[in-house]
Design a protein around this motif. Structure first.
Motif, PDB file in Angstrom:
ATOM      1  N   SER A  89       0.833  -1.206   0.000  1.00 27.50           N
ATOM      2  CA  SER A  89       0.000   0.000   0.000  1.00 27.50           C
ATOM      3  C   SER A  89       0.867   1.256   0.000  1.00 27.50           C
ATOM      4  O   SER A  89       1.979   1.268   0.528  1.00 27.50           O
ATOM      5  CB  SER A  89      -0.932   0.010   1.215  1.00 27.50           C
ATOM      6  OG  SER A  89      -0.223   0.333   2.386  1.00 27.50           O
ATOM      7  N   TYR A  90       0.311   2.297  -0.584  1.00 25.50           N
ATOM      8  CA  TYR A  90       0.986   3.592  -0.595  1.00 25.50           C
ATOM      9  C   TYR A  90       1.152   4.084   0.834  1.00 25.50           C
ATOM     10  O   TYR A  90       2.160   4.685   1.174  1.00 25.50           O
ATOM     11  CB  TYR A  90       0.174   4.578  -1.445  1.00 25.50           C
ATOM     12  CG  TYR A  90       0.921   5.850  -1.741  1.00 25.50           C
ATOM     13  CD1 TYR A  90       1.874   5.899  -2.750  1.00 25.50           C
ATOM     14  CD2 TYR A  90       0.670   7.010  -1.015  1.00 25.50           C
ATOM     15  CE1 TYR A  90       2.564   7.059  -3.028  1.00 25.50           C
ATOM     16  CE2 TYR A  90       1.364   8.176  -1.283  1.00 25.50           C
ATOM     17  CZ  TYR A  90       2.310   8.198  -2.286  1.00 25.50           C
ATOM     18  OH  TYR A  90       3.006   9.349  -2.554  1.00 25.50           O
ATOM     19  N   ASP A  91       0.161   3.811   1.692  1.00 26.37           N
ATOM     20  CA  ASP A  91       0.229   4.224   3.094  1.00 26.37           C
ATOM     21  C   ASP A  91       1.428   3.610   3.805  1.00 26.37           C
ATOM     22  O   ASP A  91       2.096   4.272   4.603  1.00 26.37           O
ATOM     23  CB  ASP A  91      -1.051   3.854   3.845  1.00 26.37           C
ATOM     24  CG  ASP A  91      -2.219   4.756   3.480  1.00 26.37           C
ATOM     25  OD1 ASP A  91      -1.980   5.823   2.876  1.00 26.37           O
ATOM     26  OD2 ASP A  91      -3.354   4.394   3.804  1.00 26.37           O
ATOM     27  N   THR A  92       1.715   2.333   3.536  1.00 23.05           N
ATOM     28  CA  THR A  92       2.860   1.666   4.152  1.00 23.05           C
ATOM     29  C   THR A  92       4.155   2.366   3.752  1.00 23.05           C
ATOM     30  O   THR A  92       5.016   2.633   4.596  1.00 23.05           O
ATOM     31  CB  THR A  92       2.913   0.180   3.731  1.00 23.05           C
ATOM     32  OG1 THR A  92       1.742  -0.468   4.204  1.00 23.05           O
ATOM     33  CG2 THR A  92       4.149  -0.514   4.265  1.00 23.05           C
ATOM     34  N   VAL A  93       4.285   2.668   2.493  1.00 20.84           N
ATOM     35  CA  VAL A  93       5.477   3.352   1.993  1.00 20.84           C
ATOM     36  C   VAL A  93       5.581   4.729   2.643  1.00 20.84           C
ATOM     37  O   VAL A  93       6.635   5.119   3.149  1.00 20.84           O
ATOM     38  CB  VAL A  93       5.440   3.464   0.451  1.00 20.84           C
ATOM     39  CG1 VAL A  93       6.525   4.388  -0.066  1.00 20.84           C
ATOM     40  CG2 VAL A  93       5.565   2.080  -0.177  1.00 20.84           C
TER      41      VAL A  93
END
Length: 135
Positions: free
Chosen positions: A52-56
Motif C-alpha cells: 500500500s501507498y500508506d505503508t510506503v
C-alpha cells in the motif's frame, strides 16, 4: 548515512527491521539523490506486489522523524534522501532529477554574527537549479 547506521537507529528506537524497511534503505542508498514517495512506491510495488501507498508513506515519515532520511521541497512535492552523516555541509539540488552536490561553505558563519542575541537551534541551506546533465 550507511545501512548499518540506519539499522542501528531503528533498533535503538525500538523498531523492527523488516524486509520492506530494509528494501527502502537499499533504494535510497542506491539512488543517492532526492526521490519522491511515488518513486519509492513504484520501486517497492515492483518487488512487493500489492504494497500500500500508506505503508510506503508511513515508513518514509518514520525514517525522516528518526533522522535517517532528510527531506526538501521540490516542485511543490516533498522529496527524500539518505541523511548525510559525515561532516557539516549543505547541498546544491537539481530541480529536475534530484541529484545533489555538496557545498562546503556555510552561510551561518556570517548569520550567526548578525543574530548574536538569538538562540539558533538549527539551520538548513540549499541551492536549487539544474545539474549539467539536465540543462
Amino acid at each position: 548515512m550507511s545501512l548499518k547506521e540506519s539499522l542501528d537507529i531503528l533498533k535503538e528506537n525500538g523498531y523492527k527491521m523488516t524486509k520492506r524497511r530494509e528494501e527502502i534503505l537499499h533504494f535510497f542508498q542506491k539512488e543517492d539523490k532526492y526521490k519522491t514517495a511515488k518513486d519509492l512506491y513504484e520501486y517497492m510495488e515492483s518487488i512487493y506486489e500489492g504494497i500500500s501507498y500508506d505503508t510506503v508513506y508511513r515508513n518514509l515519515h518514520l525514517y525522516h522523524k528518526l533522522g535517517i532520511l532528510e527531506s526538501t521541497e521540490l516542485n511543490s512535492e516533498k522529496h527524500f534522501r539518505l541523511s548525510c552523516s559525515e561532516h557539516h555541509h549543505h547541498h546544491f539540488i537539481c530541480k529536475d532529477c534530484g541529484t545533489t552536490r555538496e557545498i562546503n561553505v556555510c552561510p551561518m558563519n556570517d548569520v550567526g554574527n548578525m543574530l548574536h542575541n538569538y538562540q539558533i537551534d538549527g539551520h538548513k541551506f540549499e541551492i536549487y537549479g539544474l545539474c549539467p546533465a539536465c540543462q
